[in-house]
Structure formats: C-alpha cells, structure tokens
Design a protein around this motif. Structure first.
Motif, short mmCIF file in Angstrom:
data_model
loop_
_atom_site.label_atom_id
_atom_site.label_comp_id
_atom_site.label_asym_id
_atom_site.label_seq_id
_atom_site.Cartn_x
_atom_site.Cartn_y
_atom_site.Cartn_z
N GLU A 1 33.43 -7.47 29.03
CA GLU A 1 32.88 -8.85 29.51
C GLU A 1 32.89 -9.60 28.66
N GLN A 2 33.10 -11.09 28.72
CA GLN A 2 33.20 -12.17 27.84
C GLN A 2 31.73 -12.76 27.83
N VAL A 3 31.27 -13.29 26.75
CA VAL A 3 29.98 -13.93 26.58
C VAL A 3 30.23 -15.33 25.78
N PHE A 4 29.67 -16.27 26.12
CA PHE A 4 29.61 -17.15 25.23
C PHE A 4 28.40 -17.53 24.49
N CYS A 5 28.34 -16.89 23.18
CA CYS A 5 27.36 -17.14 22.28
C CYS A 5 26.08 -16.08 22.29
N PHE A 6 25.80 -15.34 21.41
CA PHE A 6 24.59 -14.42 21.19
C PHE A 6 23.70 -15.25 20.25
N GLY A 7 24.06 -16.37 19.58
CA GLY A 7 23.24 -16.83 18.77
C GLY A 7 23.47 -16.00 17.26
N GLY B 1 27.13 -7.65 14.50
CA GLY B 1 27.95 -8.64 13.83
C GLY B 1 29.03 -8.25 12.96
N ARG B 2 29.91 -9.22 12.41
CA ARG B 2 30.93 -9.18 11.79
C ARG B 2 31.89 -7.85 12.20
N MET B 3 32.14 -7.52 13.44
CA MET B 3 32.68 -6.64 14.36
C MET B 3 34.36 -6.55 14.19
N ASP B 4 35.03 -5.64 13.97
CA ASP B 4 36.53 -5.40 13.80
C ASP B 4 36.84 -4.42 14.91
N ALA B 5 38.04 -4.51 15.03
CA ALA B 5 38.70 -3.50 16.26
C ALA B 5 38.48 -2.21 15.79
N ASP B 6 38.47 -1.84 14.60
CA ASP B 6 38.23 -0.37 14.20
C ASP B 6 36.98 -0.03 14.31
N ARG B 7 35.91 -0.90 13.97
CA ARG B 7 34.51 -0.67 13.93
C ARG B 7 34.18 -0.35 15.42
N LEU B 8 34.44 -1.36 16.08
CA LEU B 8 34.21 -1.18 17.79
C LEU B 8 34.84 0.08 18.21
N ALA B 9 35.97 0.57 17.93
CA ALA B 9 36.43 1.67 18.27
C ALA B 9 35.54 2.95 17.95
N LEU C 1 27.57 -14.56 11.53
CA LEU C 1 27.70 -13.21 11.33
C LEU C 1 28.77 -12.75 12.37
N GLY C 2 29.56 -13.55 12.82
CA GLY C 2 30.71 -13.21 13.83
C GLY C 2 32.00 -12.44 13.03
N PRO C 3 32.68 -11.82 14.06
CA PRO C 3 32.58 -11.97 15.56
C PRO C 3 31.31 -10.81 16.08
N ALA C 4 30.96 -11.45 17.02
CA ALA C 4 29.48 -10.97 17.79
C ALA C 4 30.06 -10.00 18.80
N VAL C 5 29.57 -8.75 19.02
CA VAL C 5 29.82 -7.87 20.05
C VAL C 5 28.57 -7.14 20.56
N GLN C 6 28.53 -7.01 21.73
CA GLN C 6 26.95 -6.26 22.21
C GLN C 6 27.82 -5.12 22.99
N VAL C 7 27.30 -3.99 22.63
CA VAL C 7 27.53 -2.61 23.09
C VAL C 7 26.24 -2.13 23.66
N GLY C 8 26.46 -2.04 24.94
CA GLY C 8 24.85 -1.69 25.70
C GLY C 8 23.98 -2.76 25.24
N GLN D 1 35.26 -17.46 17.66
CA GLN D 1 36.84 -17.52 17.57
C GLN D 1 37.39 -17.80 16.14
N SER D 2 36.42 -18.76 15.53
CA SER D 2 36.87 -19.10 13.96
C SER D 2 37.09 -17.97 13.17
N VAL D 3 36.82 -16.76 13.35
CA VAL D 3 36.80 -15.47 12.68
C VAL D 3 37.55 -14.45 13.31
N GLY D 4 38.15 -14.95 14.17
CA GLY D 4 39.12 -13.76 14.86
C GLY D 4 38.71 -12.91 16.20
N ALA D 5 37.71 -13.92 16.96
CA ALA D 5 37.46 -13.16 17.90
C ALA D 5 38.39 -12.82 19.05
N GLU D 6 39.31 -13.96 19.16
CA GLU D 6 40.41 -13.78 20.11
C GLU D 6 41.35 -12.60 19.98
#
Lengths: 156, 524
Positions: A119-125, A141-149, A129-136, A88-93
C-alpha cells in the motif's frame, strides 16, 4: 475466505453496542469491525445501516471514502510505503519501484501467495528519517530495498 | 545503586531501533529505565541518556550491537565512548533553541503526572481557573498566538467568538490530523508530552464554556493514539478531567477519535464531518465552526501546537510569549527539518530565523552531501523555494509576500538530483488522490493538472500548455472551496517560476496548428 453470516452479524452488533453512547460513532464502529474481520465485508453495510438507522448509501459512502477501510482481506503482512515529499527526497520512489518489481504487485494489490499486501501512504510523521516504511504494525526509518527484503524474509 | 537511563519511546526513535535498545539496556538490574519522548535531534536517534552527577549524558545514535560495548566501558557512570555526546542540555543544537511548547518533550516521562507537575505542568490551568473567562481569552489574544496548523488565524479571536455564542453545548476539537509531509511536531508533542495538550484543551474549554472535547488523530499515528488514551485515563484519575476539575466546578470530558486515512480531514470542516461519522467532505464557510461547528454547536477547532502553547501563555503571561518573534508573528514556532537533510529534527525558536539558518546551520545541509537545490516549506501545499531565497525570515507575512507560506513550519530539503517538473506533477497527483471531491476545481482541476504537466514534460506544445497550466492554477486558486484545491497551485507555480529549466528538458515539438488544437481540446 468466506465469512459466516452469523459471525458478521455478531461482530457488527458487538461494535455498535460498544459505541452506543458515542457521538457520531460510525468511524469507531468501522474501525472495530475491520479489526475483527480484517476488512469491511460487503454484507456489513446493510446490517450496519439497519442498526444505526442510516441508509445503505450513507454507510457505503463512508466505507469507500476513507483509504483505511478495505473491501477485501489483506495478505498476511501489509507493507505500507510512504510516498510523500520528504520520503521522495531520499529515494522513496526508487524504493517503491524496486519493491513493486520484487513482489510483482502494484499498490493496493496482494501477492498471489497471499503473503504481502502493498500500500502507499502519505506520511507517517517520520520525515527526518525517511524513507519510512511500515511492515505490519512496525514502522521503519531510513529504509532501503535490501533491508526491507530482510525484514520481510525474517517475518515469514 | 540504581541508575536512571532514558531511551525514547517516540515513534521516530522506535523506527530506527529504540525498542530493541531499551530492551537490551533494561536487562541490567542496576538500570531504572524511562521511556521519554524524543529531544528532536532525530539524526542522533536512538539517543540514550544516562543520569549522572554531571547531568544527563547522551549517547547516540546507538545501534543494538553497541549496547554491550557501552556497558563494558561503564556508560552507566557516564564513561567515555565513541558515541558519547556529553551533557545533552549543553549540545549547541539544543542549547541555542528556545524551547517553550517543547520544553518538556524528551525531558520528562510522558506518562508520569508527577513528572509533569514537577516540570511546571498544570500551572497554566490553575492560573486560568483563578481568572474570568474573558480574562483568559484576553491573555491568549494579547500573546499574539496564531493558529499553528498553517492558517495562522489569531487564536484569541476564535475563542472570543465561541464564548459569545449562546449554546448549552459547546465543543473543543483538537485537530491532530497532521497529514502534511515534513511535519511531525504534533506527533512528537502528543507522544512526548501529552498532558500539555490535555491541559491546553481544558483551559480552552473553561475559557469558552465547553464541556466536551475531541482529539482527532490520524490513523497513521498509532503511538500518539495510545499515549494520548493512557494520558487521558491518568488525567481523569488525578481529577484533571471529568467533573469538578481541581475542585473548581469545571466539567470537561475528553476523548480521542481516530481518522481513517484521509488527508482532507486535516481541513477543519472535513474533520468535523468525520467526527460526526460522515464522509470527510468539506463544508462551505460561512457558517464558521466557531458558531456552527461539531453537530451544529459552537466549536473551537485548534491545532495541537496552538493548544499546546496555551498552558505556557497562561502560566508565564501573554507578555513573555509575545516577547518572542517578529512583526505579527509572535512567540516561538516549532520548525521541522525533514527530507534530504543531514541533521533532521525539531528546532523550536522565535519567528524571524532565516530559512537558510534552519537548513544549513541547524540542518547541516543535505544528507546525501550533494548541493541543496530546493526546499518545500509548509507541507505539500507550500511553495518550493530555491537556495537564492534562503535569507527569507520565517514570518507569516514575509513568506506570503514571497508567494510562499510558513504553514505548519515544515521544511523539506531536496538535493540537486530533484526533478522539479516531477514534483509539480506530484502536487497535482496528490490533490487528485486526496481531494474530497466536493468542488469541481479541486476534483477535476487536479486531474487536468497532471495531464497538462505530462504534456509539458513531453514537450508537446510547451508554451501553450504552460499558459493553460497557469490558467488552471488561477481557477483552482479562486474557485476551490478549501485550501486543498486552493493551495495546490502554490507548489506547482513556484516550481515553474523558480526552476523553469526542469520544464524544458526535451526539445519542443514543431508548431502545428492541428496539434495545438487537439491539445487544447484535450485540455478542456
């Protein structure tokens, strides 16, 4: 996607057999079943209850208690966004809002084309290096909306 | 000529491209690639290390497109490059730490038993097996080791209770359900040096007379699960687990169990229920797990870092460990710098380092470059502290006196864009989502907490609702069965106390008796 009843029974019996000697084996068994079927079909509960000599309520209670066990099949790709404080502190919301509006689904939902489950998750450890997103299976780490797209586009 | 190159397999390093880098580097026939753990300098990941006569030379953070250029300048000889960091051991960030539990993490190949032994592994178990059970426990007690999972309970006392319990069957359970935001040291130890945990658990088993053990790992950590399972298999093959361990007659069997996405299973009794194949609902204590634990048998439940500290304590002696630290906080703690921080990662150092030192000196301030405003220490149930408290020493008692907790040593940094009323609301929301539901103060109190904070944010009868929130926090603190409901008030109250302006952004609505009554009714 309807599952064949014989198939479900076979999967459940196989999972029970694989963990016959484990102490308190219900969780490992459910993990095995979900890995094979993709989710815990409602018809699994009575079969499993009988195999393990538990009440249906006991098995149902365990399946519904844990966030991991699904009641329905997931989309082709599952996107899991960490919503814990460090991310959240680096923009997850903000990232979450963007992804929700792009995909047009809320947490726990699958896109109408069956492509993506969000899905939402509370912490990948991966809190440094947040925001952290798991795809499959893969964690980013360090994910942003454009990279995720981009990642989702590449996965199609 | 073969050159040894290290590229971490740690999941944080992988999340920023370590696998792709490793694959690209491994294509060169001169390279002998080792996938090590992470050194904990996560802002430098992926950190590539090349073994040269000068030592291990680091390059980082390496992007896939940098690999060609690195080969071109001759990085296999340690050549200069804009990403060259010099000998990794000598980097100030690392050299100024006291790496005890993390001594081998990032240094060794996590799945090489030879590497493990060459770097001092198994010395603790050998030593323990030459002592009586009572002597081993005395050593752990004298070291002053307290539970690293957050509660800080003296480890030796727990072990003595299990040893004294009479039962033909006893268990050692490692709680590796590291669910707190801002904590990742357990994960890094399991991925980067799994044999340390296995050795620590085996020593614990010997000390209390246990024959079976489980490592309960959360499902969000698939890499840790995979590394541990491989390490356990290798340990069996070397005679480090199973029957007649190291020819001593000791029998200890160890298995990994995977959780299923439930934060509460990090609470020890919930974890035991989950291991038994049930819903992860907490148990009322007493009876304590040491006497009535897994399947009703005497059970040690310890955190990864607690068990991971044990081999060193036995190998080097209790005095060496106790020499670090301050007051009743002995030894080193693995602090985890996370969130909006420029240099996030692992800082292992003796207790007593100040919060400000961790955030500013090691962490380099915020990642966004904006002023740091708040720091949450000890996970989602820990307090939010303002910058004015940065001189607090990391010490269980000093933090408790300040209305905060060291907990698991996780430090999450927020810059000045944070809205502390939203963070307080999130603490209640998180509790509502993750409560096991067994006790009413936690299950219902958290839902009411979200509602009352919403009213405060909206400016509805603010002063009355702040009183109501305070009362609710008292009830949750005093009435909850475990730390989930009992500690959720800590982030909430600290946010209200230190950042009151964030709860006061909208003008309060005019006082109306009717509305005050309605709002109190709704809050009931």
């Amino acid at each position: 996607m309807a599952l064949l009843q014989e198939n479900v029974e076979e999967v459940v019996r196989g999972a029970v057999e694989a963990h016959r000697d484990d102490r308190g084996a219900l969780l490992p068994i459910l993990h095995d079943i979900q890995e094979k079927l993709g989710y815990i079909d409602a018809t699994v509960v009575p079969i499993l209850a009988k195999e393990l000599n538990l009440s249906r309520a006991d098995v149902h209670g365990v399946v519904t208690f844990y966030h991991d066990f699904r009641k329905n099949p997931a989309g082709a790709t599952t996107v899991r966004i960490c919503r814990a404080e460090a991310c959240q502190s680096v923009g997850a919301e903000r990232l979450t809002e963007l992804v929700k509006s792009r995909l047009g689904v809320d947490f726990g939902q699958t896109t109408p084309d069956g492509g993506v489950t969000l899905e939402q998750v509370f912490c990948f450890g991966n809190c440094a290096l947040g925001p952290a997103v798991q795809v499959g299976e893969k964690l980013y780490g360090r994910m942003d909306a454009d990279r995720l797209a981009g990642v989702l586009e590449a996965g199609r | 000529m073969t050159v040894t190159v290290y590229v971490p397999r740690d999941s944080a390093a992988k999340s920023v491209g370590a696998d792709e880098i490793a694959a690209a580097i491994a294509e060169d026939p001169r390279v002998r690639l080792i996938r090590n753990g992470s050194r904990g300098m996560l802002w430098l990941e992926p950190l590539v290390e090349v073994v040269t006569p000068e030592g291990r030379i680091g390059y980082g953070p390496v992007a896939p497109e940098d690999v060609e250029g690195l080969f071109a300048v001759g990085f296999l000889d340690g050549a200069d490059h804009r990403l060259r960091l010099g000998p990794v051991d000598q980097l100030e960030w690392l050299a100024s730490q006291t790496r005890v539990t993390f001594a081998r993490v990032g240094v060794v190949d996590p799945l090489s038993t030879e590497d493990y032994v060459a770097h001092g592994g198994m010395a603790g178990l050998h030593k323990a097996l030459s002592m009586t059970q009572e002597e081993v426990i005395a050593e752990v007690t004298e070291s002053g080791l307290r539970g690293r999972g957050g509660a800080g309970f003296p480890t030796g006392i727990k072990w003595k209770t299990v040893l004294d319990a009479q039962s033909p069957l006893k268990f050692v359970c490692c709680n590796a359900d590291e669910g707190d935001s801002g904590t990742f040291a357990d994960r890094m130890l399991m991925e980067g040096d799994p044999f340390t945990l296995i050795e620590g658990m085996t020593i614990a088993a010997y000390a209390v007379g246990a024959t079976e053990g489980y490592i309960y790992v959360r499902s969000e950590y698939p890499d840790a699960v995979s590394v541990l399972r491989q390490a356990i298999e290798l340990a069996y093959a070397r005679g480090w687990l199973g029957d007649d361990i190291l020819g001593s007659g000791l029998t200890f069997d160890l298995a990994v169990r995977v959780g299923a996405g439930a934060y509460i299973c990090g609470e020890e009794t919930s974890m035991l229920e989950s291991l038994e194949g049930k819903r992860g609902v907490i148990r009322a204590k007493p009876p304590i797990p040491a006497l009535h634990g897994l399947f009703g048998k005497p059970t040690i439940v310890n955190n990864v870092l607690s068990l991971g500290s044990v081999p060193m304590i036995l190998a080097d002696g209790a005095k060496a460990f106790a020499a670090y630290g301050v007051g009743r906080s002995r030894g080193t703690q693995v602090f985890q710098l996370a969130g909006n921080i420029a240099r996030g990662g692992i800082v292992e150092t003796a207790f007593g380092v100040t919060l400000g030192d961790l955030v500013n000196h090691y962490g380099g301030g915020s990642r966004s470059g904006r002023p740091v405003r708040a720091v949450q220490v000890g996970g989602p149930l820990g307090a939010y502290l303002p910058v004015s408290q940065f001189d607090l020493p990391m010490d269980y008692e000093a933090f408790a006196a300040a209305g905060a907790m060291v907990g698991h040593g996780g430090v999450v940094v927020f810059d000045d864009t944070v809205d502390m009323a939203k963070q307080a609301r999130f603490a209640m929301e998180f509790c509502a989502v993750e409560s096991c539901g067994k006790c009413t103060p936690c299950r219902i109190g958290s839902v009411r907490g979200v509602e009352v904070i919403d009213k405060i944010i909206a400016g509805r009868n603010r002063s009355e609702n702040l009183v109501l929130l305070d009362d609710l926090c008292d009830l949750m603190t005093d009435g909850s069965l475990c730390a989930m409901g009992g500690l959720t008030p800590m982030p909430v109250r600290s946010a209200v106390k230190h950042f009151p302006e964030d709860f006061n952004k909208l003008p309060t609505e005019g006082f109306s008796i009717l509305e005050a009554t309605q709002s109190l009714e709704a809050g009931r």
